[in-house]
Design an enzyme around this catalytic site. Structure first.
Site, mmCIF file in Angstrom:
data_model
loop_
_atom_site.group_PDB
_atom_site.id
_atom_site.type_symbol
_atom_site.label_atom_id
_atom_site.label_comp_id
_atom_site.label_asym_id
_atom_site.label_seq_id
_atom_site.Cartn_x
_atom_site.Cartn_y
_atom_site.Cartn_z
ATOM 1 N N LYS A 9 31.073 41.598 55.089
ATOM 2 C CA LYS A 9 32.031 41.988 54.055
ATOM 3 C C LYS A 9 33.465 41.769 54.557
ATOM 4 O O LYS A 9 33.682 41.549 55.759
ATOM 5 C CB LYS A 9 31.766 43.448 53.671
ATOM 6 C CG LYS A 9 30.377 43.662 53.032
ATOM 7 C CD LYS A 9 30.164 45.126 52.665
ATOM 8 C CE LYS A 9 28.818 45.359 52.012
ATOM 9 N NZ LYS A 9 28.658 46.782 51.590
ATOM 10 N N TYR A 49 26.058 42.785 42.546
ATOM 11 C CA TYR A 49 25.870 44.241 42.575
ATOM 12 C C TYR A 49 25.453 44.781 41.207
ATOM 13 O O TYR A 49 25.827 45.885 40.841
ATOM 14 C CB TYR A 49 27.154 44.916 43.053
ATOM 15 C CG TYR A 49 27.327 44.897 44.567
ATOM 16 C CD1 TYR A 49 26.323 45.398 45.414
ATOM 17 C CD2 TYR A 49 28.480 44.397 45.164
ATOM 18 C CE1 TYR A 49 26.473 45.389 46.800
ATOM 19 C CE2 TYR A 49 28.636 44.386 46.553
ATOM 20 C CZ TYR A 49 27.625 44.892 47.364
ATOM 21 O OH TYR A 49 27.773 44.891 48.735
ATOM 22 N N PHE A 57 31.198 54.649 42.035
ATOM 23 C CA PHE A 57 31.854 53.892 43.102
ATOM 24 C C PHE A 57 31.967 52.400 42.780
ATOM 25 O O PHE A 57 32.496 51.629 43.576
ATOM 26 C CB PHE A 57 31.121 54.073 44.438
ATOM 27 C CG PHE A 57 29.683 53.625 44.421
ATOM 28 C CD1 PHE A 57 29.343 52.293 44.650
ATOM 29 C CD2 PHE A 57 28.660 54.534 44.180
ATOM 30 C CE1 PHE A 57 28.023 51.874 44.629
ATOM 31 C CE2 PHE A 57 27.328 54.122 44.159
ATOM 32 C CZ PHE A 57 27.014 52.785 44.381
ATOM 33 N N ARG A 102 25.979 48.943 61.484
ATOM 34 C CA ARG A 102 26.850 49.960 60.888
ATOM 35 C C ARG A 102 27.097 51.110 61.867
ATOM 36 O O ARG A 102 28.193 51.677 61.904
ATOM 37 C CB ARG A 102 26.238 50.454 59.579
ATOM 38 C CG ARG A 102 26.367 49.424 58.455
ATOM 39 C CD ARG A 102 25.470 49.742 57.273
ATOM 40 N NE ARG A 102 25.741 48.895 56.111
ATOM 41 C CZ ARG A 102 24.947 48.833 55.054
ATOM 42 N NH1 ARG A 102 23.839 49.555 54.995
ATOM 43 N NH2 ARG A 102 25.258 48.049 54.038
ATOM 44 N N ASN A 112 31.465 49.338 55.071
ATOM 45 C CA ASN A 112 30.295 49.391 55.960
ATOM 46 C C ASN A 112 29.853 48.009 56.465
ATOM 47 O O ASN A 112 28.708 47.801 56.830
ATOM 48 C CB ASN A 112 29.147 50.177 55.314
ATOM 49 C CG ASN A 112 28.657 49.553 54.025
ATOM 50 O OD1 ASN A 112 29.150 48.512 53.594
ATOM 51 N ND2 ASN A 112 27.665 50.173 53.419
ATOM 52 N N HIS A 115 26.170 43.503 54.237
ATOM 53 C CA HIS A 115 25.180 43.645 53.172
ATOM 54 C C HIS A 115 23.910 42.937 53.612
ATOM 55 O O HIS A 115 23.979 41.879 54.245
ATOM 56 C CB HIS A 115 25.680 42.990 51.877
ATOM 57 C CG HIS A 115 24.590 42.802 50.864
ATOM 58 N ND1 HIS A 115 24.212 43.801 49.991
ATOM 59 C CD2 HIS A 115 23.743 41.756 50.634
ATOM 60 C CE1 HIS A 115 23.198 43.369 49.253
ATOM 61 N NE2 HIS A 115 22.891 42.130 49.613
ATOM 62 N N GLU A 126 19.642 37.185 44.960
ATOM 63 C CA GLU A 126 20.988 37.181 45.549
ATOM 64 C C GLU A 126 21.322 35.835 46.206
ATOM 65 O O GLU A 126 22.450 35.362 46.105
ATOM 66 C CB GLU A 126 21.100 38.306 46.583
ATOM 67 C CG GLU A 126 21.066 39.697 45.948
ATOM 68 C CD GLU A 126 20.942 40.811 46.984
ATOM 69 O OE1 GLU A 126 20.944 40.519 48.202
ATOM 70 O OE2 GLU A 126 20.841 41.981 46.569
HETATM 71 P P1 IDP Z 1 23.207 48.939 50.801
HETATM 72 O O1 IDP Z 1 24.435 48.086 51.024
HETATM 73 O O2 IDP Z 1 22.836 49.708 52.041
HETATM 74 O O3 IDP Z 1 22.051 48.196 50.201
HETATM 75 P P2 IDP Z 1 23.611 50.105 48.157
HETATM 76 O O4 IDP Z 1 23.083 51.429 47.723
HETATM 77 O O5 IDP Z 1 22.954 48.879 47.606
HETATM 78 O O6 IDP Z 1 23.619 50.083 49.760
HETATM 79 O O7 IDP Z 1 25.163 50.078 47.800
HETATM 80 C C1 IDP Z 1 25.898 48.892 47.844
HETATM 81 C C2 IDP Z 1 27.217 49.157 48.530
HETATM 82 O O8 IDP Z 1 27.997 50.021 47.705
HETATM 83 C C3 IDP Z 1 27.108 49.911 49.861
HETATM 84 O O9 IDP Z 1 26.880 49.049 50.952
HETATM 85 C C4 IDP Z 1 28.442 50.599 49.949
HETATM 86 O O10 IDP Z 1 29.459 49.730 50.430
HETATM 87 C C5 IDP Z 1 28.733 50.932 48.505
HETATM 88 N N1 IDP Z 1 28.285 52.288 48.162
HETATM 89 C C6 IDP Z 1 27.031 52.703 47.899
HETATM 90 N N2 IDP Z 1 26.982 54.018 47.599
HETATM 91 C C7 IDP Z 1 28.257 54.438 47.674
HETATM 92 C C8 IDP Z 1 28.871 55.724 47.464
HETATM 93 O O11 IDP Z 1 28.237 56.727 47.143
HETATM 94 N N3 IDP Z 1 30.225 55.785 47.647
HETATM 95 C C9 IDP Z 1 30.967 54.696 47.998
HETATM 96 N N4 IDP Z 1 30.434 53.476 48.193
HETATM 97 C C10 IDP Z 1 29.099 53.348 48.030
HETATM 98 MG MG MG Z 2 21.838 47.339 48.322
#
Ligand code: IDP
Ligand code: MG
Length: 138
Positions: A9, A49, A57, A102, A112, A115, A126
């Site tokens: 990212k 996404y 968010f 991470r 974070n 992805h 994707e």
């Molecule tokens: P992942 O990246 O571990 O698969 P996902 O649930 O698919 O996690 O969420 C996509 C991205 O959205 C996350 O990597 C993170 O950057 C962001 N994200 C997910 N949940 C939250 C939240 O509750 N607050 C802020 N950002 C979030």
């Molecule tokens: Mg995800």
């Protein structure tokens, strides 16, 4: 063999962590079979996404992921989807153990670093957003 999509990212690219992240996958025995540096359009980001559209968010996530260059790669190997997810650590870096990407390089969910696709079907979906068929060398 499986293919999975990994993104470094914008914060990961800016901090110069691409090499480190690629090295980890290569040392593990996974192969980089597709690779590019790009800035995502809002349309691509929304496609990528799509499962998060409407979540609280989402707007910030869209802003973050389109805020600068990212590195997109297709990583290939035995159980690549699961192995990459394990190497990344949980979504919230607060819960990510040291030794995971991470857990070693991130402190907040908003930044974070990486992805990784969460399943074989999402990986297939994707990868098509980022790569033409002839850009993946399996
Ligand atoms: P992942 O990246 O571990 O698969 P996902 O649930 O698919 O996690 O969420 C996509 C991205 O959205 C996350 O990597 C993170 O950057 C962001 N994200 C997910 N949940 C939250 C939240 O509750 N607050 C802020 N950002 C979030
Ligand atoms: Mg995800």
């Amino acid at each position: 063999m499986e293919n999975t999509l990994v993104l470094v990212k914008p914060d990961g690219v800016e901090r110069g962590l691409c090499g480190e992240i690629i090295t980890r996958f290569e040392k593990r025995g996974l192969r980089v079979v597709g690779l590019k540096l790009l800035i995502l359009s809002s349309e691509q980001a929304e496609r990528h996404y799509q499962e998060h559209v409407g979540k609280p968010f989402f707007e910030r996530l869209l802003y973050y992921i389109t805020s600068g260059p990212i590195v997109a790669m297709v990583i290939r190997g035995n159980e690549a989807v699961k192995i990459v997810r394990t190497m990344m650590g949980p979504t919230n870096p607060v819960n990510a153990p040291p030794g995971t990407i991470r857990g070693d390089y991130a402190t907040t969910m908003e930044r974070n670093i990486v992805h990784g696709s969460d399943g074989i079907e999402s990986a297939e979906r994707e990868i098509k957003i980022f790569f033409e068929q002839n850009e993946v060398f399996i």
